[in-house]
Design a protein around this motif. Structure first.
Motif, mmCIF file in Angstrom:
data_model
loop_
_atom_site.group_PDB
_atom_site.id
_atom_site.type_symbol
_atom_site.label_atom_id
_atom_site.label_comp_id
_atom_site.label_asym_id
_atom_site.label_seq_id
_atom_site.Cartn_x
_atom_site.Cartn_y
_atom_site.Cartn_z
ATOM 1 N N UNK A 1 74.766 104.346 59.610
ATOM 2 C CA UNK A 1 74.048 105.205 58.667
ATOM 3 C C UNK A 1 72.634 105.506 59.160
ATOM 4 N N UNK A 2 71.956 104.505 59.678
ATOM 5 C CA UNK A 2 70.608 104.719 60.206
ATOM 6 C C UNK A 2 70.612 105.702 61.359
ATOM 7 N N UNK B 1 71.086 94.677 57.728
ATOM 8 C CA UNK B 1 71.164 96.087 57.388
ATOM 9 C C UNK B 1 70.421 96.477 56.132
ATOM 10 N N UNK B 2 69.646 95.580 55.581
ATOM 11 C CA UNK B 2 69.009 95.841 54.298
ATOM 12 C C UNK B 2 67.950 96.919 54.363
ATOM 13 N N UNK B 3 67.224 97.019 55.450
ATOM 14 C CA UNK B 3 66.167 98.033 55.557
ATOM 15 C C UNK B 3 66.754 99.437 55.475
ATOM 16 N N UNK B 4 67.843 99.675 56.180
ATOM 17 C CA UNK B 4 68.477 100.995 56.160
ATOM 18 C C UNK B 4 68.994 101.301 54.755
ATOM 19 N N UNK B 5 69.610 100.324 54.118
ATOM 20 C CA UNK B 5 70.117 100.506 52.758
ATOM 21 C C UNK B 5 68.964 100.846 51.815
ATOM 22 N N UNK B 6 67.848 100.128 51.931
ATOM 23 C CA UNK B 6 66.703 100.382 51.061
ATOM 24 C C UNK B 6 66.076 101.746 51.320
ATOM 25 N N UNK B 7 66.021 102.167 52.569
ATOM 26 C CA UNK B 7 65.497 103.502 52.874
ATOM 27 C C UNK B 7 66.357 104.564 52.199
ATOM 28 N N UNK B 8 67.662 104.417 52.273
ATOM 29 C CA UNK B 8 68.550 105.393 51.639
ATOM 30 C C UNK B 8 68.396 105.389 50.121
ATOM 31 N N UNK B 9 68.307 104.214 49.532
ATOM 32 C CA UNK B 9 68.171 104.121 48.075
ATOM 33 C C UNK B 9 66.863 104.753 47.612
ATOM 34 N N UNK C 1 66.001 105.408 67.486
ATOM 35 C CA UNK C 1 65.930 104.683 68.759
ATOM 36 C C UNK C 1 65.985 103.177 68.511
ATOM 37 N N UNK C 2 65.294 102.713 67.489
ATOM 38 C CA UNK C 2 65.305 101.283 67.169
ATOM 39 C C UNK C 2 66.696 100.840 66.748
ATOM 40 N N UNK C 3 67.380 101.662 65.954
ATOM 41 C CA UNK C 3 68.739 101.327 65.517
ATOM 42 C C UNK C 3 69.673 101.227 66.720
ATOM 43 N N UNK C 4 69.566 102.161 67.649
ATOM 44 C CA UNK C 4 70.408 102.123 68.851
ATOM 45 C C UNK C 4 70.092 100.885 69.681
#
Length: 143
Positions: free
Chosen positions: A3-4, A45-53, A127-130
């Protein structure tokens, strides 16, 4: 991580939604609360989830989202320090460098994001996610 990657490279912008429903604040707040409980147990994966929320349900762009998450993170850290520090189970030799690194990193990244804008910040996030995904594959660690 998938998702990120998608939001960083394939989404055209990280701007506020055009058709925003104020009732989403309650749903977003509930989802953020549940996500915070999840992060207390397993933060994968919490940071990506929080960004989406925060960006979708609380109507924030990427810069506002990161500011909100940084401020809420500071309060989470304060409560954790109070709880574990008062119980005597905190290892301060490890905790203090992590705390200082988080504060310095948050401050510097905020300054850079304000200067560069949302699109550039999204690319850096991608880039960080990759990089994390590649490290996870080679280290056999599931994030």
């Amino acid at each position: 991580m998938i998702l990120g990657f998608y939001f960083a490279f394939f989404k055209k912008d990280f701007e506020k939604p055009k058709n925003y429903n104020p009732k989403n604040i309650w749903l977003g707040s509930l989802l953020y609360f549940l996500s915070s409980i999840y992060s207390g147990i397993l933060a994968a994966g919490n940071k990506v989830i929080n960004v989406l929320i925060v960006s979708k349900f609380l109507n924030k762009d990427l810069l506002e989202t990161n500011g909100f998450l940084f401020l809420s993170g500071v309060f989470k850290i304060l409560f954790v320090v109070i709880i574990f520090g008062s119980s005597g189970v905190m290892n301060y030799k490890i905790a203090l460098p992590f705390m200082l690194g988080t504060i310095i990193g948050g401050f510097l990244s905020s300054k850079i994001m304000i200067k560069k804008g949302n699109k550039w910040s999204g690319r850096i996030m991608g880039v960080i996610v990759i990089a994390i995904a590649v490290l996870s594959i080679f280290q056999n660690v599931l994030i």
